[in-house]
Design a protein around this motif. Sequence first.
Motif: not given
Length: 177
Positions: A136-160
Amino acid sequence: MKLLLHACCADCTIKFLAAKEDLEVEVYYYNPNIHPRAEYLSRLKAMQKICGEAGVKLIVADWSPKEYFEAQNRKGNDSRDKKTRCPRCWQLRLGKTAKIAAENKYDYFSSTLVSSEYQDKETIEKIAQEEAKKNGIEFWRPENVDCKMETKGFYKQFFCGCVYSLQERMEEKYLEE
Ligand code: SF4
């Protein structure tokens, strides 16, 4: 309007937050799939860092691998096969997030799983809509996610995240060498 965001890594969370429009987002770190605990903690530390910097509230659920393996061990599953393994993993995390969001009177719930370029967004959204209806709650999906945005300065995983994906990634790496 308030949204509870299931999130499993800092990278996708930053990308989601950039696309959240005028929603007030709180992050829910519920990931019993992540293995081993050291990996879970590395991702959590990264999440604490970026949420702190963004001024976003972070809610951390207990880490209970039992919940993940119980979902995997239900009849009809072959954990070596992503086609049955991953939908159970998504359903577990989306279902819990939808339930917590509904109980705590959020307007929406969502997940960084839909802002990741590595996931099956169509199936994830289908599961999310089922959980939305059930709770009984709505799901919200973002329209404009920039998957290619560069991010840095924290741990990033190498597997799912799960032990199976770790094994698969190690096998791929071994074959690459
Ligand atoms: S590969 Fe990723 S989505 Fe699939 S079961 Fe493992 S952690 Fe979950």
